[in-house]
Write an enzyme that holds these catalytic residues in place. Structure first.
Site, PDB file in Angstrom:
ATOM      1  N   LEU A  12     -27.661   3.252  20.200  1.00 46.59           N
ATOM      2  CA  LEU A  12     -28.562   2.343  19.503  1.00 46.59           C
ATOM      3  C   LEU A  12     -30.023   2.687  19.774  1.00 46.59           C
ATOM      4  CD1 LEU A  12     -26.666  -1.009  20.165  1.00 46.59           C
ATOM      5  CD2 LEU A  12     -26.903   0.187  17.977  1.00 46.59           C
ATOM      6  N   SER A  85     -26.961   7.636  14.386  1.00 49.53           N
ATOM      7  CA  SER A  85     -25.678   8.045  13.779  1.00 49.53           C
ATOM      8  C   SER A  85     -24.595   6.998  14.023  1.00 49.53           C
ATOM      9  CB  SER A  85     -25.251   9.436  14.260  1.00 49.53           C
ATOM     10  OG  SER A  85     -25.347   9.619  15.637  1.00 49.53           O
TER      11      SER A  85
END
Length: 177
Positions: A12, A85
């Site tokens: 994150l 991602s």
């Protein structure tokens, strides 16, 4: 001659991807490795600025970063990608195309990430002021079996860097120091 490889840092926002990958890149360069760091924020500014934050656009962003990693890796460069991602499927598609590939998961709880967040983005996202913020109201799928798992909430940057370098040495991608 050095062998190319891809180190893919996922996690994150604020989890330490850029911090750890930047330090790893410095050490790899000191050890004679050709290195290119592809930071997700920098790639978005310069290569994928027109992409939004829908699942399709996020997947396309990761596909493009993966393609750059593929080119660099086959040309004996260590490609270090530091991008949120958020989706397992997109990361695994990159892994299938790029070898050798080492997935590094930078893990920290939201509370720690919000404390680290100098821009106040988590505070705004948690208050509903920012929509589609990964990990708050947009999904993040943690990797089930990363090659390296870094607990960036409780472990120093140098220890995390050591874990990554050890993983590269264990795989024969980097000679021991």
């Amino acid at each position: 001659m050095s062998k190319g490889f891809t180190l893919w840092f996922t996690g994150l926002s604020g989890s330490g991807k850029t911090t750890v990958s930047t330090r790893v890149a410095e050490i790899l360069r000191q050890r004679g490795q050709l290195v290119e760091l592809l930071d997700g924020d920098v790639v978005r500014q310069n290569l994928t600025a027109k992409l939004g934050f829908s699942k399709e656009d996020r997947d396309e962003n990761i596909r493009r970063i993966g393609w750059m990693c593929e080119l660099l890796t086959r040309n004996r460069v260590a490609a270090l990608a530091a991008a949120i991602s958020p989706y397992n499927e997109a990361r695994e598609k990159v892994r299938a195309r790029v070898q050798p590939f080492v997935l590094v998961y930078c893990e920290a709880p939201i509370e720690v990430l919000a404390e680290r967040d100098v821009k106040g983005l988590y505070k705004k996202a948690l208050a509903g002021e920012i929509k589609h913020f990964t990990g708050v109201d947009d999904p993040y799928e943690p990797p089930e079996n990363p090659d390296v798992r870094l607990d960036t909430a409780h472990t120093s940057v140098e220890h995390c860097v050591g874990q990554v370098l050890a993983a590269l040495e264990e795989r024969g991608l980097l000679p021991p120091a």
